[in-house]
Design a protein around this motif. Structure first.
Motif, mmCIF file in Angstrom:
data_model
loop_
_atom_site.group_PDB
_atom_site.id
_atom_site.type_symbol
_atom_site.label_atom_id
_atom_site.label_comp_id
_atom_site.label_asym_id
_atom_site.label_seq_id
_atom_site.Cartn_x
_atom_site.Cartn_y
_atom_site.Cartn_z
ATOM 1 N N ALA A 1 -3.461 6.556 9.971
ATOM 2 C CA ALA A 1 -4.676 6.324 9.185
ATOM 3 C C ALA A 1 -5.576 5.297 9.861
ATOM 4 O O ALA A 1 -6.807 5.459 9.893
ATOM 5 C CB ALA A 1 -4.303 5.864 7.775
ATOM 6 N N GLU A 2 -4.980 4.241 10.408
ATOM 7 C CA GLU A 2 -5.766 3.231 11.121
ATOM 8 C C GLU A 2 -6.478 3.851 12.318
ATOM 9 O O GLU A 2 -7.641 3.531 12.585
ATOM 10 C CB GLU A 2 -4.857 2.099 11.595
ATOM 11 N N LYS A 3 -5.806 4.738 13.020
ATOM 12 C CA LYS A 3 -6.399 5.355 14.220
ATOM 13 C C LYS A 3 -7.609 6.194 13.888
ATOM 14 O O LYS A 3 -8.589 6.201 14.629
ATOM 15 C CB LYS A 3 -5.358 6.190 14.958
ATOM 16 N N VAL A 4 -7.554 6.936 12.774
ATOM 17 C CA VAL A 4 -8.687 7.791 12.405
ATOM 18 C C VAL A 4 -9.616 7.111 11.407
ATOM 19 O O VAL A 4 -10.617 7.685 10.993
ATOM 20 C CB VAL A 4 -8.223 9.168 11.869
ATOM 21 N N GLN A 5 -9.269 5.894 11.013
ATOM 22 C CA GLN A 5 -10.054 5.081 10.089
ATOM 23 C C GLN A 5 -10.283 5.799 8.760
ATOM 24 O O GLN A 5 -11.363 5.766 8.173
ATOM 25 C CB GLN A 5 -11.372 4.655 10.742
ATOM 26 N N ASP A 6 -9.209 6.431 8.271
ATOM 27 C CA ASP A 6 -9.240 7.131 6.982
ATOM 28 C C ASP A 6 -7.861 6.990 6.350
ATOM 29 O O ASP A 6 -6.900 7.595 6.819
ATOM 30 C CB ASP A 6 -9.594 8.606 7.184
ATOM 31 N N TRP A 7 -7.795 6.184 5.297
ATOM 32 C CA TRP A 7 -6.519 5.903 4.639
ATOM 33 C C TRP A 7 -6.229 6.865 3.485
ATOM 34 O O TRP A 7 -5.164 6.831 2.906
ATOM 35 C CB TRP A 7 -6.489 4.452 4.140
ATOM 36 N N THR A 8 -7.177 7.738 3.140
ATOM 37 C CA THR A 8 -6.997 8.590 1.962
ATOM 38 C C THR A 8 -5.781 9.514 2.042
ATOM 39 O O THR A 8 -5.189 9.803 0.989
ATOM 40 C CB THR A 8 -8.267 9.393 1.642
ATOM 41 N N PRO A 9 -5.352 9.999 3.211
ATOM 42 C CA PRO A 9 -4.150 10.842 3.233
ATOM 43 C C PRO A 9 -2.884 10.130 2.749
ATOM 44 O O PRO A 9 -1.912 10.789 2.364
ATOM 45 C CB PRO A 9 -4.017 11.252 4.705
ATOM 46 N N LEU A 10 -2.893 8.804 2.720
ATOM 47 C CA LEU A 10 -1.729 8.069 2.233
ATOM 48 C C LEU A 10 -1.451 8.336 0.753
ATOM 49 O O LEU A 10 -0.349 8.088 0.269
ATOM 50 C CB LEU A 10 -1.898 6.567 2.457
ATOM 51 N N ALA A 11 -2.431 8.862 0.025
ATOM 52 C CA ALA A 11 -2.234 9.164 -1.399
ATOM 53 C C ALA A 11 -1.092 10.154 -1.609
ATOM 54 O O ALA A 11 -0.461 10.159 -2.672
ATOM 55 C CB ALA A 11 -3.521 9.700 -2.019
ATOM 56 N N ASP A 12 -0.799 10.951 -0.598
ATOM 57 C CA ASP A 12 0.289 11.925 -0.724
ATOM 58 C C ASP A 12 1.657 11.258 -0.847
ATOM 59 O O ASP A 12 2.632 11.911 -1.209
ATOM 60 C CB ASP A 12 0.279 12.885 0.465
ATOM 61 N N PHE A 13 1.740 9.960 -0.595
ATOM 62 C CA PHE A 13 2.997 9.226 -0.701
ATOM 63 C C PHE A 13 3.246 8.697 -2.122
ATOM 64 O O PHE A 13 4.255 8.048 -2.360
ATOM 65 C CB PHE A 13 3.018 8.054 0.287
ATOM 66 N N TYR A 14 2.316 8.939 -3.042
ATOM 67 C CA TYR A 14 2.427 8.410 -4.406
ATOM 68 C C TYR A 14 2.759 9.521 -5.397
ATOM 69 O O TYR A 14 2.285 10.651 -5.262
ATOM 70 C CB TYR A 14 1.112 7.740 -4.833
ATOM 71 N N ALA A 15 3.520 9.170 -6.433
ATOM 72 C CA ALA A 15 3.756 10.089 -7.543
ATOM 73 C C ALA A 15 2.422 10.347 -8.248
ATOM 74 O O ALA A 15 1.495 9.536 -8.171
ATOM 75 C CB ALA A 15 4.766 9.472 -8.520
ATOM 76 N N ASP A 16 2.339 11.465 -8.941
ATOM 77 C CA ASP A 16 1.086 11.836 -9.617
ATOM 78 C C ASP A 16 0.604 10.765 -10.583
ATOM 79 O O ASP A 16 -0.596 10.553 -10.726
ATOM 80 C CB ASP A 16 1.242 13.164 -10.359
ATOM 81 N N ASP A 17 1.523 10.066 -11.249
ATOM 82 C CA ASP A 17 1.152 9.056 -12.238
ATOM 83 C C ASP A 17 1.297 7.624 -11.714
ATOM 84 O O ASP A 17 1.345 6.663 -12.487
ATOM 85 C CB ASP A 17 1.980 9.230 -13.510
ATOM 86 N N ALA A 18 1.336 7.466 -10.414
ATOM 87 C CA ALA A 18 1.493 6.136 -9.801
ATOM 88 C C ALA A 18 0.287 5.251 -10.115
ATOM 89 O O ALA A 18 -0.781 5.738 -10.509
ATOM 90 C CB ALA A 18 1.660 6.278 -8.295
ATOM 91 N N HIS A 19 0.458 3.957 -9.930
ATOM 92 C CA HIS A 19 -0.653 3.014 -10.053
ATOM 93 C C HIS A 19 -0.554 1.995 -8.924
ATOM 94 O O HIS A 19 0.528 1.674 -8.455
ATOM 95 C CB HIS A 19 -0.700 2.335 -11.426
ATOM 96 N N TYR A 20 -1.717 1.537 -8.495
ATOM 97 C CA TYR A 20 -1.808 0.665 -7.326
ATOM 98 C C TYR A 20 -2.860 -0.386 -7.610
ATOM 99 O O TYR A 20 -4.004 -0.069 -7.937
ATOM 100 C CB TYR A 20 -2.199 1.523 -6.121
ATOM 101 N N GLY A 21 -2.473 -1.657 -7.498
ATOM 102 C CA GLY A 21 -3.429 -2.711 -7.801
ATOM 103 C C GLY A 21 -3.153 -3.999 -7.073
ATOM 104 O O GLY A 21 -2.154 -4.145 -6.363
ATOM 105 N N TRP A 22 -4.074 -4.937 -7.271
ATOM 106 C CA TRP A 22 -3.944 -6.280 -6.719
ATOM 107 C C TRP A 22 -4.850 -7.221 -7.482
ATOM 108 O O TRP A 22 -5.802 -6.804 -8.134
ATOM 109 C CB TRP A 22 -4.271 -6.318 -5.222
ATOM 110 N N ASN A 23 -4.538 -8.472 -7.403
ATOM 111 C CA ASN A 23 -5.382 -9.514 -7.963
ATOM 112 C C ASN A 23 -6.323 -9.979 -6.864
ATOM 113 O O ASN A 23 -5.948 -10.059 -5.700
ATOM 114 C CB ASN A 23 -4.526 -10.686 -8.459
ATOM 115 N N TYR A 24 -7.546 -10.316 -7.267
ATOM 116 C CA TYR A 24 -8.516 -10.796 -6.294
ATOM 117 C C TYR A 24 -9.161 -12.063 -6.824
ATOM 118 O O TYR A 24 -10.284 -12.061 -7.308
ATOM 119 C CB TYR A 24 -9.553 -9.711 -6.003
ATOM 120 N N GLY A 25 -8.390 -13.135 -6.791
ATOM 121 C CA GLY A 25 -8.939 -14.428 -7.175
ATOM 122 C C GLY A 25 -8.766 -14.735 -8.649
ATOM 123 O O GLY A 25 -7.919 -14.179 -9.330
ATOM 124 N N THR A 26 -9.605 -15.607 -9.134
ATOM 125 C CA THR A 26 -9.430 -16.150 -10.479
ATOM 126 C C THR A 26 -10.072 -15.310 -11.575
ATOM 127 O O THR A 26 -9.889 -15.608 -12.757
ATOM 128 C CB THR A 26 -10.027 -17.567 -10.556
#
Length: 189
Positions: free
Chosen positions: A23-48
């Protein structure tokens, strides 16, 4: 919760890391979605004030791996270490954040976020992630992007993101208001 096979998880992580490198080589990370279950969730905190959360494979593809990676073309995220709990399926991976093709005048090397970065995953079985939470040193991220901005070292995509700062993008929520908790496991509250 069933125990997981260590070799199965290791092979899955190896495939995940290989897909990240591709993905880094082609500068497109969207194919990584295939590694997640259909109902998966992905998040992060960004500061206060803000959290990011994508719920479901489609939102992960569109928002976390699409929208949120815009401007980070050319960045590399080499995985350094992994810790696996085969009882729960929890996986911690530590990674670096490096802006390839740039040079930090302080170090003579590519700009890099100082501090630890990582992801906490829950393995769902069947070569899928159930969820992912990223963690990184917010203060160092802000410092690096400000130094890159001042040195005119940001990508065009990142300059566009800076210009639209303050816009509420899909997937961004005020702390505690997202569709899933930043803590994806019961912490006894």
């Amino acid at each position: 919760m069933a125990d997981f096979d260590r070799d199965e998880i290791d092979a899955f992580i190896d495939a995940w890391i290989d897909a990240n490198i591709a993905a880094e080589k082609v500068q497109d990370w969207t194919p990584l979605a295939d590694f997640y279950a259909d109902d998966a969730h992905y998040g992060w905190n960004y500061g206060t004030k803000d959290d990011f959360m994508a719920v479901g494979k489609d939102e992960i593809r569109e928002l976390a791996l699409g929208q949120e990676m815009k401007g980070l073309e050319g960045w590399k995220y080499p995985y350094i270490s992994r810790v696996i709990d085969t009882r729960t399926g929890d996986v911690i991976c530590l990674w670096r954040q490096i802006a390839e093709g740039t040079e930090d005048p302080r170090t003579g090397k590519p700009y890099e976020v100082y501090g630890l970065g990582g992801s906490w995953f829950r393995y769902a079985g069947n070569r899928k992630w159930a969820w992912q939470r990223d963690f990184f040193d917010f203060g160092n991220v802000v410092d690096l992007f400000m130094r890159m901005y001042e040195a005119d070292a940001l990508s065009e995509g990142m300059r566009e993101r800076f210009a639209s700062a303050g816009e509420k993008l899909p997937g961004w929520y005020r702390i505690h208001e997202g569709p899933k908790s930043i803590w994806p496991v019961d912490i006894g509250d």
